[in-house]
Write an enzyme that holds these catalytic residues in place. Structure first.
Site, mmCIF file in Angstrom:
data_model
loop_
_atom_site.group_PDB
_atom_site.id
_atom_site.type_symbol
_atom_site.label_atom_id
_atom_site.label_comp_id
_atom_site.label_asym_id
_atom_site.label_seq_id
_atom_site.Cartn_x
_atom_site.Cartn_y
_atom_site.Cartn_z
ATOM 1 N N PRO A 27 0.774 -1.244 0.000
ATOM 2 C CA PRO A 27 0.000 0.000 0.000
ATOM 3 C C PRO A 27 0.808 1.297 0.000
ATOM 4 O O PRO A 27 0.234 2.361 -0.147
ATOM 5 C CB PRO A 27 -0.806 -0.106 1.295
ATOM 6 C CG PRO A 27 -0.019 -1.012 2.163
ATOM 7 C CD PRO A 27 0.748 -1.936 1.286
ATOM 8 N N ASP A 50 2.483 1.407 -11.542
ATOM 9 C CA ASP A 50 1.236 2.162 -11.518
ATOM 10 C C ASP A 50 1.282 3.364 -10.600
ATOM 11 O O ASP A 50 2.204 3.530 -9.823
ATOM 12 C CB ASP A 50 0.134 1.224 -10.995
ATOM 13 C CG ASP A 50 -0.598 0.573 -12.136
ATOM 14 O OD1 ASP A 50 -0.236 0.852 -13.289
ATOM 15 O OD2 ASP A 50 -1.533 -0.204 -11.863
ATOM 16 N N LYS A 70 -1.490 7.736 -14.084
ATOM 17 C CA LYS A 70 -2.247 8.838 -14.703
ATOM 18 C C LYS A 70 -1.965 10.167 -14.035
ATOM 19 O O LYS A 70 -2.800 11.061 -14.042
ATOM 20 C CB LYS A 70 -3.749 8.540 -14.584
ATOM 21 C CG LYS A 70 -4.145 7.218 -15.205
ATOM 22 C CD LYS A 70 -5.621 6.973 -15.048
ATOM 23 C CE LYS A 70 -6.007 5.626 -15.624
ATOM 24 N NZ LYS A 70 -5.831 4.525 -14.679
ATOM 25 N N GLY A 101 -0.061 -1.298 -7.181
ATOM 26 C CA GLY A 101 -0.266 -0.940 -5.776
ATOM 27 C C GLY A 101 -1.065 -2.021 -5.064
ATOM 28 O O GLY A 101 -1.918 -2.678 -5.668
ATOM 29 N N GLY A 102 -0.785 -2.233 -3.795
ATOM 30 C CA GLY A 102 -1.543 -3.202 -3.005
ATOM 31 C C GLY A 102 -1.361 -4.604 -3.532
ATOM 32 O O GLY A 102 -0.243 -5.065 -3.778
ATOM 33 N N ASP A 103 -2.476 -5.282 -3.748
ATOM 34 C CA ASP A 103 -2.459 -6.637 -4.300
ATOM 35 C C ASP A 103 -3.020 -6.584 -5.722
ATOM 36 O O ASP A 103 -4.005 -5.878 -5.971
ATOM 37 C CB ASP A 103 -3.342 -7.540 -3.419
ATOM 38 C CG ASP A 103 -3.339 -8.963 -3.953
ATOM 39 O OD1 ASP A 103 -2.427 -9.721 -3.581
ATOM 40 O OD2 ASP A 103 -4.230 -9.300 -4.761
ATOM 41 N N ILE A 106 -6.851 -7.429 -6.050
ATOM 42 C CA ILE A 106 -7.910 -6.713 -5.315
ATOM 43 C C ILE A 106 -8.054 -5.359 -6.003
ATOM 44 O O ILE A 106 -7.171 -4.496 -5.872
ATOM 45 C CB ILE A 106 -7.549 -6.495 -3.834
ATOM 46 C CG1 ILE A 106 -7.230 -7.811 -3.150
ATOM 47 C CG2 ILE A 106 -8.658 -5.709 -3.124
ATOM 48 C CD1 ILE A 106 -8.286 -8.418 -2.307
ATOM 49 N N THR A 131 -2.703 -5.700 0.578
ATOM 50 C CA THR A 131 -3.721 -4.797 0.058
ATOM 51 C C THR A 131 -3.929 -3.605 1.003
ATOM 52 O O THR A 131 -3.585 -3.670 2.186
ATOM 53 C CB THR A 131 -5.035 -5.574 -0.199
ATOM 54 O OG1 THR A 131 -5.915 -4.750 -0.932
ATOM 55 C CG2 THR A 131 -5.703 -6.010 1.102
ATOM 56 N N ALA A 132 -4.473 -2.509 0.437
ATOM 57 C CA ALA A 132 -4.623 -1.271 1.217
ATOM 58 C C ALA A 132 -5.391 -1.492 2.517
ATOM 59 O O ALA A 132 -5.043 -0.931 3.562
ATOM 60 C CB ALA A 132 -5.326 -0.221 0.360
ATOM 61 N N MET A 176 -11.710 3.057 -3.267
ATOM 62 C CA MET A 176 -12.061 4.052 -4.298
ATOM 63 C C MET A 176 -13.246 4.912 -3.890
ATOM 64 O O MET A 176 -14.259 4.982 -4.578
ATOM 65 C CB MET A 176 -12.354 3.354 -5.635
ATOM 66 C CG MET A 176 -11.108 2.757 -6.232
ATOM 67 S SD MET A 176 -11.423 1.812 -7.702
ATOM 68 C CE MET A 176 -11.698 0.199 -7.042
HETATM 69 N N1 SAH Z 1 -4.864 -3.182 -5.710
HETATM 70 C C1 SAH Z 1 -4.996 -2.148 -4.727
HETATM 71 C C2 SAH Z 1 -6.250 -1.355 -4.870
HETATM 72 C C3 SAH Z 1 -6.293 -0.561 -6.141
HETATM 73 S S1 SAH Z 1 -7.785 0.335 -6.311
HETATM 74 C C4 SAH Z 1 -4.877 -2.784 -3.329
HETATM 75 O O1 SAH Z 1 -4.911 -4.005 -3.201
HETATM 76 O O2 SAH Z 1 -4.754 -2.041 -2.352
HETATM 77 C C5 SAH Z 1 -7.307 1.910 -5.749
HETATM 78 C C6 SAH Z 1 -7.877 2.190 -4.380
HETATM 79 O O3 SAH Z 1 -7.142 1.488 -3.394
HETATM 80 C C7 SAH Z 1 -7.793 3.639 -3.955
HETATM 81 O O4 SAH Z 1 -8.821 4.421 -4.510
HETATM 82 C C8 SAH Z 1 -7.934 3.501 -2.472
HETATM 83 O O5 SAH Z 1 -9.263 3.294 -2.108
HETATM 84 C C9 SAH Z 1 -7.176 2.211 -2.193
HETATM 85 N N2 SAH Z 1 -5.808 2.453 -1.753
HETATM 86 C C10 SAH Z 1 -4.686 2.025 -2.340
HETATM 87 N N3 SAH Z 1 -3.596 2.410 -1.611
HETATM 88 C C11 SAH Z 1 -4.067 3.086 -0.552
HETATM 89 C C12 SAH Z 1 -3.457 3.732 0.559
HETATM 90 N N4 SAH Z 1 -2.140 3.748 0.721
HETATM 91 N N5 SAH Z 1 -4.263 4.335 1.456
HETATM 92 C C13 SAH Z 1 -5.592 4.323 1.327
HETATM 93 N N6 SAH Z 1 -6.219 3.733 0.296
HETATM 94 C C14 SAH Z 1 -5.474 3.121 -0.631
#
Ligand code: SAH
Length: 471
Positions: A27, A50, A70, A101-103, A106, A131-132, A176
């Site tokens: 995250p 990304d 973007k 980002g994250g997973d 997800i 994931t976040a 989101m």
């Molecule tokens: N694949 C990512 C999610 C991508 S969708 C995951 O697993 O985390 C993008 C959304 O993820 C953002 O709009 C937000 O809601 C969330 N997100 C990702 N990183 C974040 C962070 N550091 N803090 C808070 N929300 C986050």
């Protein structure tokens, strides 16, 4: 040894087909990258990353980095173009790291990219990321499940509003939501959740600028709270466990401008690397020529950690190493540089650390470096004052620009309000920083690597004049 075709193995094997790794970067906190992801990123030829992946994280790897997000002023990649870019590099036989980002699975569109690889017969592996929701929950001390309070949790999207679901779980995490918090909360209330249900919005989870807003469902619906991306919305009784002074908020956030220092490598600090110092290699041919004849200089003086990193990268690329410096005197401009040299098996012969009453020229004379041929690996921002200090005592200097300190185009500016301390590693870095941030907020404690940097800081930010000894 079992070497898979298509993998880089000290540059010896023949490549046939590429290979794609779909990787979750976590995250935000770079240390939440998995060991497996790190290993793959180390060997990758190309990293396509990304929006939610910080350039600070990718800066540590030598692969070609392509930003596919973007952010404003950047080339915008549509999903189709990203798929084509992945395919193109894979077909060129490269190891492609697709970093998300994250997973990746997800809300990461990992499934779509996987489909492209399947359809085109490209080999792949998938590496999960934190994931976040997991990052946000642990870095705010809000358990997602808790005995007797929450025995189920759902991850949902808050965008588009037409796809909103309010599942029948104890805890819901909405992704989101930056522009749709109001609509999501209305939908939750409509489903019968009480006005007193605790709610949290976690912005920039696990990053230095993590920010948490808490309240009840009713309060959030009545008051317009500013929510900016990336943000998660957490709803459920377990949110009552949030405390403002939690383990992460208590840590000091230190901004490292141009280098790291041992004093910050303790658990007291969160280290944030200043992105303007994204180093890029320059003129590889010129650098390679110097490396092939590196013995011709009797002294090599290292100015900062990037200089060391790029110097050795270049030296290894021409199949040479420290043994070719056996008869060379090695200088370090400060102790941080001297410590960094040890990682490459070099002990600095001379420490050129200027003090209030000892200048670099004095130190050079004291160490008998007066009529030497000196190689000065440095950035493209050549430090004339340093070169003068060498030349004033009769030395001949070859300034070798190894890297440029460009600010990555896609980087968003830092929010200094969240920073407690700043560490400047060298005067050059200070000048870069000053060009972008004219002022320093009052609350920030400033630390510098050496007297020269401290003097430059006083000149740039406090209006002092540079002491003559440090010129
Ligand atoms: N694949 C990512 C999610 C991508 S969708 C995951 O697993 O985390 C993008 C959304 O993820 C953002 O709009 C937000 O809601 C969330 N997100 C990702 N990183 C974040 C962070 N550091 N803090 C808070 N929300 C986050």
């Amino acid at each position: 040894m079992n070497v898979r075709v298509g993998h880089r193995s000290m540059g010896t094997e023949v490549r046939k087909t590429g290979f794609v790794y779909l990787i979750g970067a976590g995250p935000g906190d770079p240390e939440l990258l998995t060991i497996k992801a790190q290993r793959v990123l180390d060997i990758a030829d190309v990293i396509l990353y990304d929006d939610l992946v910080s350039s600070d994280l990718v800066a540590h790897f030598s692969a070609l980095k392509i930003y596919t997000g973007k952010r404003k002023n950047c080339h915008h990649f549509e999903q189709d173009a990203i798929n084509q870019e992945i395919l193109r590099h894979a077909r060129e036989g490269k190891i492609v790291a697709r970093l998300k980002g994250g997973d990746p699975f997800i809300f990461g569109r990992g499934g779509e990219e996987l489909e492209v690889m399947r359809q085109n017969g490209i080999g792949y592996e998938i590496i999960p990321g934190i994931t976040a929701a997991h990052g946000a929950s642990t870095y705010t001390e809000i358990p997602l499940t808790m005995r007797k309070i929450s025995s189920s949790v759902a991850f949902c999207t808050g965008h588009p509003v037409s796809k909103l679901h309010v599942p029948n779980t104890d805890t819901i995490v909405y992704y989101m939501v930056a522009s749709t918090v109001r609509e999501v909360l209305d939908a939750v209330a409509k489903k019968g959740w009480s006005d007193t249900t605790p709610v949290a919005v976690v912005q920039n989870a696990t990053r230095y600028n993590q920010n948490v807003l808490v309240g009840s469902l009713g309060e959030f619906r009545r008051e317009e709270k500013p929510v900016y991306s990336p943000a998660l919305l957490l709803i459920g009784e377990n949110i009552a466990y949030f405390i403002k002074e939690n383990w992460y908020s208590k840590k000091k956030k230190v901004l490292l401008v141009g280098g790291d220092a041992a004093q910050f490598k303790t658990s007291e600090f969160v280290r944030v690397h200043f992105p303007c110092l994204q180093a890029q290699a320059v003129d590889p041919q010129l650098v390679a020529r110097c490396m092939q004849h590196v013995e011709q200089w009797s002294v090599v003086c290292f100015a900062d950690e990037f200089a060391i990193q790029y110097f050795f990268k270049a030296l290894f690329e021409v199949s040479r190493d420290v043994r070719h410096l056996a008869n060379t005197r090695i200088c370090a401009l400060n102790t941080v540089v001297a410590i960094a040299l040890q990682r490459y098996g070099l002990k600095a012969d001379v420490l050129l650390e200027a003090h209030d009453d000892v200048s670099i020229s004095d130190l050079l004379q004291a160490n008998g470096i007066t009529t030497s041929d000196i190689l000065l690996p440095m950035s493209t921002l050549v430090d004339d004052a340093l070169i003068n200090a060498f030349e004033n005592v009769g030395n001949k200097v070859t300034a070798l620009p190894l890297y440029s300190l460009d600010r990555p185009e896609n980087e968003e500016s830092l929010d200094l309000d969240f920073i407690d301390e700043i560490y400047f590693a060298s005067p050059v870095c200070l000048r870069q920083f000053k060009a972008l941030y004219a002022e320093l907020p009052q609350h920030i404690v400033v630390k510098t690597a050496d007297d020269k940097t401290q003097a430059e800081y006083l000149v740039l930010f406090c209006g002092d004049e540079l002491p003559a000894t440090l010129l």
